[in-house]
Scaffold this active site. Structure first.
Site, PDB file in Angstrom:
ATOM      1  CD  GLU A  28      -7.562   3.402  -0.519  1.00 37.30           C
ATOM      2  OE1 GLU A  28      -6.428   2.666  -0.086  1.00 37.30           O
ATOM      3  OE2 GLU A  28      -8.125   3.189  -1.620  1.00 37.30           O
TER       4      GLU A  28
ATOM      5  CB  SER B 111      -0.963   0.140   1.405  1.00 34.18           C
ATOM      6  OG  SER B 111      -1.658   1.196   1.154  1.00 34.18           O
TER       7      SER B 111
ATOM      8  CE  LYS C 112      -3.169  -2.387  -0.424  1.00 35.05           C
ATOM      9  NZ  LYS C 112      -4.202  -1.947  -1.473  1.00 35.05           N
TER      10      LYS C 112
HETATM   11  C1  6PG Z   1      -3.314   1.340  -1.973  1.00 29.92           C
HETATM   12  C2  6PG Z   1      -4.286   1.591  -2.734  1.00 29.92           C
HETATM   13  C3  6PG Z   1      -4.366   0.732  -4.007  1.00 29.92           C
HETATM   14  C4  6PG Z   1      -5.652   0.725  -4.698  1.00 29.92           C
HETATM   15  C5  6PG Z   1      -6.095   1.956  -5.104  1.00 29.92           C
HETATM   16  C6  6PG Z   1      -7.345   1.902  -6.017  1.00 29.92           C
HETATM   17  O1  6PG Z   1      -3.264   0.853  -0.712  1.00 29.92           O
HETATM   18  O2  6PG Z   1      -2.206   1.921  -2.544  1.00 29.92           O
HETATM   19  O3  6PG Z   1      -5.504   1.170  -1.978  1.00 29.92           O
HETATM   20  O4  6PG Z   1      -4.306  -0.377  -3.714  1.00 29.92           O
HETATM   21  O5  6PG Z   1      -5.701  -0.104  -5.681  1.00 29.92           O
HETATM   22  O6  6PG Z   1      -6.586   2.707  -4.045  1.00 29.92           O
HETATM   23  O7  6PG Z   1      -8.454   1.514  -5.452  1.00 29.92           O
HETATM   24  P1  6PG Z   1     -10.197   1.705  -5.858  1.00 29.92           P
HETATM   25  O8  6PG Z   1     -10.048   1.836  -7.323  1.00 29.92           O
HETATM   26  O9  6PG Z   1     -10.689   0.561  -5.585  1.00 29.92           O
HETATM   27  O10 6PG Z   1     -10.409   2.876  -5.314  1.00 29.92           O
END
Ligand code: 6PG
Length: 481
Positions: A195, A134, A188
């Site tokens: 998130e 992440s 994750k």
């Molecule tokens: C991270 C993010 C990443 C994720 C993007 C897009 O931890 O770096 O979570 O892994 O792919 O945030 O996610 P969405 O398209 O589902 O918003």
């Protein structure tokens, strides 16, 4: 095909799109010799032309050469699109690997796919890890939060390298062995669920402040101020940046020219699906997924605008400072509820899968590098390290925080709903707090209804046993066991 390549690389990366390329550069920046391979050789060539001088790389055009260029036990990190691409890459690699070699999937794979892959490779004497990475492209290069799941034996060989390249918080790596098989990808996934919720709450806060008449620059400044206090976090920080951005074409605030239909790759949806299966309420995360869905339903929204009556969406005119403080309190309240729900989901899944995940350790590695990194996480870590909490909401410092913010949050949420400003995430958080603290819930009535139409029986508060009322007869109560 045998290769003549010399085994000089300590780690290898397959898949050189931005995330894979930046991870490879991160390893090289930490002194490792890094084998790199991409199915399309041109991409490998591009990476070497742009970054080859940054450290010690061993590029290969053939997969066999890539594998042969790695020291034993081979440590290979796959950074390709989650799904079929991952399986195809694993299949191509497996026939070239030897017992004890390590394969890491660094994409956002579904944890059940990771469990399947880990079992398959374990049967071949290989170690397979599903690793949540992440922090986006910047994190991959300068220090992500890393959530590895896989065999403890294999972690001895791959763990130190991942910890080296991870973000650090007060010198502590934001990487720790989460648990076996799919545990890392599960954590994750929940990170992404939190998130989504965090981003939804921020969006609702922004929407309320707009309805209260603040300008976009004033709202940006408000988030910047909040970022100096308890709400200090990456998402609050970037919100201020996004709101500061002016559109070069129109001269308007960029946020006003961006289409208001949110995308989602699916990890938030997975979080809710699995929470439903495990019976863990994550209503704040669910509302964030639904809110993204509604934002994309053009026909529904057109019909709603045309037919659905409601107030004029204005919160202007009241005590502005009190309103802004109420938004901050609602934001903080909702944030802690989302973390409480997400951590409950991790703990439940850990029990279900016998992963033995340490929630304090999860909070520890989320303190830096990841998208949900926040000052609050150090408090969460300390609370879980001090006590095996039944819920984050029982943590003394969180209880104190809710006591301080609760009244203002309630007032703000009520005012927003009165004005027709949608705050589904805030409202879900408040409902969760009121449900978990209630002496009695109206579920008693639901049990009565279910027994009435379906004879589904009920328990009583004053004695053991299972009961049914003869609703279509003399309405006497029967004890069934
Ligand atoms: C991270 C993010 C990443 C994720 C993007 C897009 O931890 O770096 O979570 O892994 O792919 O945030 O996610 P969405 O398209 O589902 O918003």
């Amino acid at each position: 095909m045998t290769s003549t390549a010399e085994a000089t690389a300590q780690v290898g990366v397959v898949g050189l799109a931005v995330m894979g390329r930046n991870l490879a550069r991160n390893f090289a920046n930490h002194g490792y010799t890094v084998a790199v391979y991409n199915r399309t050789t041109a991409r490998t060539d591009e990476m070497m032309a742009a970054h080859g001088e940054e450290g010690s790389f061993v590029p290969s055009a053939e997969l066999a050469d890539f594998v042969a260029s790695l020291e034993r036990p081979r440590r290979i990190i796959i950074m390709v699109q989650a799904g079929k691409g991952t399986d195809a890459t694993i299949d191509s690699l497996v026939e070239l690997l030897e017992e004890g070699d390590i394969v890491v999937d660094g994409g956002n794979a579904h944890y059940e796919d990771t469990q399947r892959r880990e079992a398959a490779l374990r049967a071949k004497g290989l170690h397979f890890f599903g690793v949540g990475v992440s922090g986006g492209e910047e994190g991959a290069l300068n220090g992500p939060s890393i959530m590895p799941g896989g065999p403890a034996e294999g972690y001895k060989a791959i763990g130190p390298l991942l910890e080296d390249i991870s973000a650090k918080y007060d010198g502590t790596p934001c990487c720790a062995h989460i648990g076996p098989d799919g545990a890392g990808h599960f954590v994750k996934m929940v990170h992404n669920g939190i998130e989504y919720a965090d981003m939804e709450f921020i969006a609702e806060a922004y929407d309320v402040l707009r309805a209260a008449g603040l300008s976009v620059p004033e709202i940006s400044e408000t988030f910047r101020e909040w970022n100096t206090g308890d709400l200090d976090s990456y998402l609050i920080e970037i919100t201020s940046e996004v709101l500061d951005q002016t559109d070069a074409t129109t001269g308007k605030a960029l946020v006003d020219v961006i289409s208001d239909a949110a995308g989602q790759k699916g990890t938030g949806r997975w979080t809710v699906q699995i929470a439903l299966e495990l019976g863990v309420p994550v209503n704040t995360i669910a509302e964030s997924v639904f809110a993204r869905g509604i934002s994309g339903h053009a026909d529904l929204r057109a019909a709603g605008r045309e037919h659905v009556p409601g107030p004029a969406r204005s919160l202007a005119g009241g005590d502005r400072a009190q309103l802004i403080e109420g938004v901050r309190q609602a934001l903080w309240t909702a944030k802690v509820v989302a973390y409480a729900q997400g951590l409950d989901l991790i703990r439940t899944a850990s029990l279900q899968n016998d992963w033995n995940v340490d929630v304090a350790s999860v909070a520890t590695i989320w303190r830096a590098g990841c998208i949900i990194r926040a000052r609050l996480l150090e408090r969460i870590r300390a609370e879980y390290a001090a006590d095996n909490l039944p819920t984050l909401l029982a943590a003394p410092s969180i209880v104190a925080g809710i006591e301080e913010t609760n009244e203002g949050a309630r007032r703000l949420i009520g005012a927003a709903q009165q004005a027709g400003v949608p705050v589904p995430g805030f409202a879900a958080a408040l409902a969760y707090l009121d449900q978990v603290r209630a002496d009695r819930l109206p579920a008693a009535l639901i049990q009565g209804q279910r027994d009435f139409f379906g004879a589904h029986t009920y328990q009583r508060v004053d004695t053991e046993g299972t009961f049914h009322t003869e609703w279509s007869g003399d309405r006497s109560e029967t004890r069934l066991d």
